[in-house]
Design a protein around this motif. Structure first.
Motif, mmCIF file in Angstrom:
data_model
loop_
_atom_site.group_PDB
_atom_site.id
_atom_site.type_symbol
_atom_site.label_atom_id
_atom_site.label_comp_id
_atom_site.label_asym_id
_atom_site.label_seq_id
_atom_site.Cartn_x
_atom_site.Cartn_y
_atom_site.Cartn_z
ATOM 1 N N ILE A 55 40.439 42.669 34.349
ATOM 2 C CA ILE A 55 41.804 43.056 34.696
ATOM 3 C C ILE A 55 42.005 44.522 34.335
ATOM 4 O O ILE A 55 41.492 45.003 33.324
ATOM 5 N N GLY A 56 42.740 45.235 35.193
ATOM 6 C CA GLY A 56 43.096 46.618 34.894
ATOM 7 C C GLY A 56 41.988 47.621 35.111
ATOM 8 O O GLY A 56 42.041 48.717 34.548
ATOM 9 N N ALA A 57 40.978 47.319 35.906
ATOM 10 C CA ALA A 57 39.890 48.259 36.161
ATOM 11 C C ALA A 57 40.263 49.174 37.320
ATOM 12 O O ALA A 57 41.183 48.902 38.102
ATOM 13 N N SER A 58 39.525 50.273 37.460
ATOM 14 C CA SER A 58 39.754 51.222 38.542
ATOM 15 C C SER A 58 38.564 51.230 39.487
ATOM 16 O O SER A 58 37.573 50.513 39.292
ATOM 17 N N GLU A 59 38.659 52.070 40.486
ATOM 18 C CA GLU A 59 37.587 52.179 41.472
ATOM 19 C C GLU A 59 36.279 52.650 40.851
ATOM 20 O O GLU A 59 35.203 52.133 41.169
ATOM 21 N N LEU A 60 36.341 53.594 39.918
ATOM 22 C CA LEU A 60 35.134 54.141 39.313
ATOM 23 C C LEU A 60 34.405 53.103 38.469
ATOM 24 O O LEU A 60 33.175 53.015 38.491
ATOM 25 N N GLY A 61 35.158 52.315 37.705
ATOM 26 C CA GLY A 61 34.533 51.288 36.880
ATOM 27 C C GLY A 61 33.808 50.245 37.707
ATOM 28 O O GLY A 61 32.690 49.826 37.373
ATOM 29 N N LEU A 92 39.209 39.827 40.235
ATOM 30 C CA LEU A 92 39.931 41.032 39.843
ATOM 31 C C LEU A 92 41.410 40.719 39.692
ATOM 32 O O LEU A 92 42.060 40.265 40.647
ATOM 33 N N HIS A 93 41.937 40.979 38.507
ATOM 34 C CA HIS A 93 43.367 40.842 38.248
ATOM 35 C C HIS A 93 44.014 42.227 38.238
ATOM 36 O O HIS A 93 43.384 43.218 37.891
ATOM 37 N N ILE A 107 31.584 35.437 46.468
ATOM 38 C CA ILE A 107 32.834 34.798 46.037
ATOM 39 C C ILE A 107 33.738 35.871 45.456
ATOM 40 O O ILE A 107 33.322 36.628 44.575
ATOM 41 N N LEU A 108 34.967 35.943 45.930
ATOM 42 C CA LEU A 108 35.888 36.993 45.498
ATOM 43 C C LEU A 108 37.290 36.418 45.351
ATOM 44 O O LEU A 108 37.772 35.691 46.230
ATOM 45 N N LYS A 109 37.926 36.750 44.221
ATOM 46 C CA LYS A 109 39.317 36.393 43.981
ATOM 47 C C LYS A 109 40.091 37.660 43.638
ATOM 48 O O LYS A 109 39.749 38.361 42.690
ATOM 49 N N LEU A 110 41.130 37.941 44.411
ATOM 50 C CA LEU A 110 41.969 39.111 44.204
ATOM 51 C C LEU A 110 43.358 38.656 43.787
ATOM 52 O O LEU A 110 43.993 37.852 44.483
ATOM 53 N N VAL A 111 43.828 39.151 42.647
ATOM 54 C CA VAL A 111 45.163 38.843 42.149
ATOM 55 C C VAL A 111 45.952 40.143 42.150
ATOM 56 O O VAL A 111 45.681 41.035 41.347
ATOM 57 N N GLY A 112 46.902 40.244 43.063
ATOM 58 C CA GLY A 112 47.688 41.458 43.159
ATOM 59 C C GLY A 112 48.839 41.490 42.168
ATOM 60 O O GLY A 112 48.902 42.324 41.281
ATOM 61 N N SER A 113 49.779 40.560 42.311
ATOM 62 C CA SER A 113 50.962 40.524 41.448
ATOM 63 C C SER A 113 51.159 39.120 40.899
ATOM 64 O O SER A 113 50.928 38.129 41.595
ATOM 65 N N VAL A 114 51.585 39.063 39.659
ATOM 66 C CA VAL A 114 51.976 37.811 39.015
ATOM 67 C C VAL A 114 53.364 38.021 38.435
ATOM 68 O O VAL A 114 53.562 38.893 37.578
ATOM 69 N N SER A 169 45.643 36.033 45.872
ATOM 70 C CA SER A 169 46.765 35.563 45.056
ATOM 71 C C SER A 169 47.746 36.714 44.843
ATOM 72 O O SER A 169 47.372 37.771 44.345
ATOM 73 N N GLY A 170 48.997 36.492 45.227
ATOM 74 C CA GLY A 170 50.011 37.526 45.071
ATOM 75 C C GLY A 170 49.733 38.766 45.890
ATOM 76 O O GLY A 170 50.118 39.869 45.491
ATOM 77 N N CYS A 171 49.070 38.620 47.022
ATOM 78 C CA CYS A 171 48.694 39.759 47.862
ATOM 79 C C CYS A 171 49.614 39.857 49.073
ATOM 80 O O CYS A 171 50.049 38.843 49.620
ATOM 81 N N GLU A 172 49.874 41.091 49.461
ATOM 82 C CA GLU A 172 50.609 41.345 50.682
ATOM 83 C C GLU A 172 49.616 41.536 51.822
ATOM 84 O O GLU A 172 48.414 41.567 51.622
#
Length: 482
Positions: free
Chosen positions: A198-204, A220-221, A239-246, A275-278
């Motif tokens: 959670i909280g990572a950026s593009e570079l990481g 990714l949260h 396998i990919l899980k994207l959590v945009g907003s909670v 999850s929570g994605c537009e």
């Protein structure tokens, strides 16, 4: 004449030096290695217990660690065959077992970020393939008695909340610190298969993609469009899980831009959860066209724009479609001729969703017209009128209804009697479906099923189970009126 003068003819003026007899301590010092071997042999168990002479020659020691005779590889094979529940007790035996047990661990949740940055993680668990960093990325204030729990994790928070009520954002590590930890993790575990962060950026994430070529599962949260540029380099991601907003924890935006970047970079995706994605029609269409191996799609608390449902027809190999905790499906799906259908879809799963818009539900069942399994679990608003839209799905073989309190026996009968391929039926906790309202036609249809679980009213089931136990009556003598 002395002995030395007789043998060697030595000069009588030279003083004679007599050699000192070596003591027992001198022998021990010179032969320390051999002595240790002798002592270790004395501590070994008797090789032939039946020989009475050997019992007297070699003493027994009950406190000897007999596993010292086993090599690390052999002991690892033994420990790996023990139940997982014994890992913690086994690691307390000695330091050697602690290190060996750490080599058997493959999956771990990191709770302390310093444990990662200091390098102790790699020494303690050198063979990890699944790492969860979410709890480690959250720092809790000291002496806080307020604990916030979520399926993502738990954290202690202070009594002073922010005005936007985004608790998690105030307790996240800085982005540069998270990226630095990801680079350290990727360098230590090049064979990493699954990562949760959670909280990572593009570079990481780009650093992880460069080092961990076998990464297959990523979660990714607090993800946004810029972060998705970093995972485009993960060519083997499946396998990919994207959590945009909670709501109440953090806020981030994943739009059509990010979904398009994702689709063009991760073309081998098999399972995707948003999850929570537009997003809208364009983003889902890009995923369907580029990710042709996609078989499982889950939308949780989605914030998609109107008209996105028609893009599902581009997912030609989609086999499972799930909706979790969605307040809506598609408020304006558009005309039926533009909806299309998913030709390979086999399962539709609706859980904790609000099914109050008949137009939206009708469009959903039309897109899923070839589905063979329908699961509806604890959804609000599913009455007879809403459920009647499912009659368009003529190939259903398995139906599961749980917690559908508005659906009646009449509404259930009107739909399933038209499904000639239905073989399994599960009805649980649907209080308005009554046994006394079952018609002879429905009874005959149910009797022909291969599998049936019929528990629509849990109260009546509980009452029948308590028959003869006097439960529910025992408190009467304590609360009688005087």
């Amino acid at each position: 004449m002395s002995v030395l003068e007789e043998k060697g003819g030595l000069d009588s003026n030279v003083p004679v030096v007599k050699k000192r007899t070596p003591s027992l301590s001198d022998i021990w010092v010179k032969n320390a290695k051999s002595l240790n071997h002798v002592l270790f042999t004395m501590q070994l168990p008797t090789l032939s217990p039946e020989d009475p002479k050997s019992q007297t020659l070699i003493p027994k020691f009950s406190n000897v660690d007999r596993t010292l005779l086993l090599s690390d590889d052999l002991l690892l094979k033994i420990l790996s065959r023990l139940p997982v529940s014994q890992r913690n007790p086994n690691s307390l035996v000695c330091k050697r077992w602690l290190n060996l047990q750490g080599r058997l661990v493959r999956s771990l949740k990191v709770l302390d970020w310093d444990f990662l940055e200091s390098g102790r993680l790699f020494l303690r668990f050198p063979n990890l393939t699944h790492v969860d960093l979410v709890n480690g990325c959250l720092f809790s204030p000291r002496n806080s008695g307020i604990l916030v729990s979520h399926r993502m994790g738990s954290m202690h928070v202070s009594s002073r909340f922010s005005s936007n009520w985004r608790i998690c954002e105030e307790n996240l590590l800085p982005v540069d610190m998270v990226d630095r930890g990801l680079r350290t993790l990727a360098g230590g575990y090049p064979n990493l298969r699954k990562l949760v962060v959670i909280g990572a950026s593009e570079l990481g994430l780009m650093g992880v993609a460069d080092e961990c070529l076998t990464l297959q599962d990523l979660e990714l949260h607090k993800c946004n469009d810029n972060v998705l540029r970093g995972i485009a380099a993960c060519e083997n991601l499946q396998i990919l899980k994207l959590v945009g907003s909670v709501e109440g924890l953090y806020s981030s935006i994943v739009s059509d831009i990010g979904l398009t970047i994702l689709a063009q970079g991760c073309k081998r995706l098999v399972k995707l959860e948003l999850s929570g994605c537009e997003g809208s029609f364009d983003g889902i269409k890009a995923i369907g066209q580029c990710c042709q191996m996609l078989e499982d799609l889950t939308l949780s608390e989605h914030r998609m724009d109107d008209g996105w449902l028609a893009a599902l027809s581009y997912c030609e190999n989609l086999k499972t479609l799930r909706f979790l905790s969605c307040k809506k499906i598609d408020a304006s799906p558009g005309p039926d001729k533009y909806l299309g259908s998913c030709p390979a879809l086999g399962r539709l799963h609706l859980q904790k969703c609000q099914l109050r818009d008949k137009k939206s539900i009708r469009a959903l069942f039309r897109v899923c017209g070839v589905v063979k399994e329908i699961i509806v679990q604890n959804c609000w608003g599913l009455d007879n009128g809403m459920f009647s839209a499912a009659s368009i799905c003529r190939r259903v073989k398995f139906l599961s209804l749980e917690g559908c309190s508005l659906l009646t026996t009449e509404g259930l009968e009107a739909v399933i009697l038209s499904w000639q391929d239905l073989r399994s039926l599960r009805v649980v906790s649907c209080k308005n479906i009554k046994d006394g309202e079952i018609t002879p036609a429905l009874s005959l249809f149910i009797s022909a099923l291969k599998e049936l679980k019929w528990r629509p009213d849990t109260k009546s089931l509980l009452a029948s189970c308590l028959t003869g136990t006097d439960m529910g009556k025992r408190g009467g003598k304590f609360f009688k009126r005087a």
